[in-house]
Write an enzyme that holds these catalytic residues in place. Structure first.
Site, PDB file in Angstrom:
ATOM      1  N   PRO A 120       0.791  -1.246   0.000  1.00 44.56           N
ATOM      2  CA  PRO A 120       0.000   0.000   0.000  1.00 44.56           C
ATOM      3  C   PRO A 120       0.816   1.285   0.000  1.00 44.56           C
ATOM      4  O   PRO A 120       0.266   2.354  -0.276  1.00 44.56           O
ATOM      5  CB  PRO A 120      -0.836  -0.119   1.278  1.00 44.56           C
ATOM      6  CG  PRO A 120      -0.045  -1.035   2.164  1.00 44.56           C
ATOM      7  CD  PRO A 120       0.597  -2.019   1.236  1.00 44.56           C
ATOM      8  N   LYS A 121       2.118   1.189   0.289  1.00 40.44           N
ATOM      9  CA  LYS A 121       2.937   2.412   0.306  1.00 40.44           C
ATOM     10  C   LYS A 121       4.003   2.384  -0.790  1.00 40.44           C
ATOM     11  O   LYS A 121       5.070   2.966  -0.650  1.00 40.44           O
ATOM     12  CB  LYS A 121       3.575   2.599   1.681  1.00 40.44           C
ATOM     13  CG  LYS A 121       2.543   2.902   2.764  1.00 40.44           C
ATOM     14  CD  LYS A 121       3.172   3.282   4.088  1.00 40.44           C
ATOM     15  CE  LYS A 121       2.094   3.667   5.092  1.00 40.44           C
ATOM     16  NZ  LYS A 121       2.661   4.063   6.407  1.00 40.44           N
ATOM     17  N   ASN A 122       3.654   1.732  -1.868  1.00 43.16           N
ATOM     18  CA  ASN A 122       4.547   1.641  -3.021  1.00 43.16           C
ATOM     19  C   ASN A 122       4.115   2.694  -4.038  1.00 43.16           C
ATOM     20  O   ASN A 122       3.037   2.600  -4.634  1.00 43.16           O
ATOM     21  CB  ASN A 122       4.457   0.234  -3.615  1.00 43.16           C
ATOM     22  CG  ASN A 122       5.320   0.053  -4.852  1.00 43.16           C
ATOM     23  OD1 ASN A 122       5.683   1.008  -5.522  1.00 43.16           O
ATOM     24  ND2 ASN A 122       5.639  -1.191  -5.148  1.00 43.16           N
ATOM     25  N   ASP A 153      -4.922   2.373   7.159  1.00 45.16           N
ATOM     26  CA  ASP A 153      -3.832   3.292   7.506  1.00 45.16           C
ATOM     27  C   ASP A 153      -4.267   4.696   7.117  1.00 45.16           C
ATOM     28  O   ASP A 153      -4.157   5.093   5.960  1.00 45.16           O
ATOM     29  CB  ASP A 153      -2.552   2.910   6.770  1.00 45.16           C
ATOM     30  CG  ASP A 153      -1.391   3.873   7.063  1.00 45.16           C
ATOM     31  OD1 ASP A 153      -1.567   4.769   7.921  1.00 45.16           O
ATOM     32  OD2 ASP A 153      -0.332   3.736   6.433  1.00 45.16           O
TER      33      ASP A 153
END
Length: 335
Positions: A120-122, A153
């Site tokens: 998800p944080k790519n 998040d």
């Protein structure tokens, strides 16, 4: 046998697939010349890539060299992204292959969603999703999708950035404030939600006197519930700074300052509240001509700075001493 037949979900502790067949051992890939990574003649630190990683990327470089865009190359990019989902070049080439094959973008959106859920944080996978939406011009699933990611998040910068892009590009502002209201209701300290509120109003309604009045009341209502919440105080300051109507701004500053002074007299010592009073007093100094009145304001600033430095915000004592001394020096109060 197709490339998908070489794939397996069985994985060894060392990360290698138990029945994985290397590209170099696949008969249908014999026409491709693998291209090893060029680390130069004397690499300082050679990265210890796994054998599978090396094999996949050698063949990826091979097809890039020839410019092949085919179904098997699309599968190869998937294998490459499984090894390194942040590789910009692989994502770029995957898009080139998708265009060349006129691929089913609904299927690709599902693949992209799965990748985002895993990573998800790519940044690269979010950029890929944006490119797909630009191609399809269909944002209908995006707000719900980002809500899902943010539920896991709430500070995911990439999800917020994508949501903001969708809102602005497709003019989907109508229900966004209601969504933000729900987030703040659940967590009043959700700084990302406060930031999103400012973004939405700045790009939709704009900061008219009526909107400023409404948003100041909104922020004050939240501050009254949790007076030591930095997010709502920062939002309040931002709203006032965005107000171009000086008469309305002055009216609201007086209203807020009066409430702050009342709370302070009752024993409330939120550092954010006292900081707001100091900010207003500093701004007032710029327009005061009377030496006597200016001295009163400087004394008040000094009193509040001392309180902050010695009691309410001791970790920033040097800062508050600096503010106190700067005000005196700037406005002739000595130092």
């Amino acid at each position: 046998m197709g490339d998908e037949d070489y794939r397996s979900s069985s994985e060894e502790p060392n990360g290698e697939m138990t029945d994985w067949v290397f590209y170099r051992d696949r008969p249908e890939w014999r026409d491709v010349t693998p291209v090893p990574q060029d680390d130069g003649a004397n690499p300082v630190v050679r990265i210890a890539y796994s054998e599978r990683f090396t094999d996949v990327y050698d063949y990826f470089r091979g097809v890039m060299r020839t410019g092949e865009k085919s179904a098997r190359v699309l599968q190869l990019t998937e294998d490459a992204l499984e090894q390194n989902p942040a590789n910009y070049t692989v994502w770029y080439y995957r898009r080139e292959v998708l265009k060349a094959l006129d691929s089913d973008l609904k299927k690709e959106m599902k693949y992209c969603r799965d990748m985002i859920e895993d990573h998800p944080k790519n940044y690269q996978v979010w950029q890929h999703r944006r490119a797909l939406i630009e191609w399809t011009q269909d944002p209908t699933a995006e707000l719900r999708f980002t809500e899902m990611i943010l539920s896991g998040d709430q500070k995911n910068y990439h999800a917020w950035q994508h949501r903001q892009w969708v809102l602005a590009t497709f003019n989907l502002w109508d229900k966004e404030l209601a969504y933000i209201d729900d987030l703040i209701e659940v967590d009043i300290r959700n700084n990302s939600a406060w930031n999103q509120r400012f973004f939405v109003i700045s790009h939709s309604e704009g900061w008219t006197p009526e909107v400023v009045d409404r948003e100041v009341n909104f922020a004050l209502d939240k501050i009254k519930k949790v007076v030591k919440n930095e997010s709502s105080w920062n939002y309040l300051k931002g709203v006032l700074n965005a107000c171009d109507n000086e008469e309305k701004k002055g009216e609201l500053k007086l209203k807020i300052r009066s409430w702050c002074e009342e709370k302070y007299s009752q024993g409330e010592e939120s550092s954010y509240m006292l900081s707001f009073i100091i900010d207003v007093l500093q701004q007032d100094l710029e327009g005061i001509k009377s030496t006597e009145e200016k001295t009163k304001v400087l004394d008040r600033i000094e009193s509040l700075c001392v309180r902050l430095a010695t009691h309410c915000d001791t970790i920033r004592a040097n800062y508050w001493n600096f503010i106190k001394d700067s005000a005196k020096l700037r406005h002739g109060g000595g130092g």
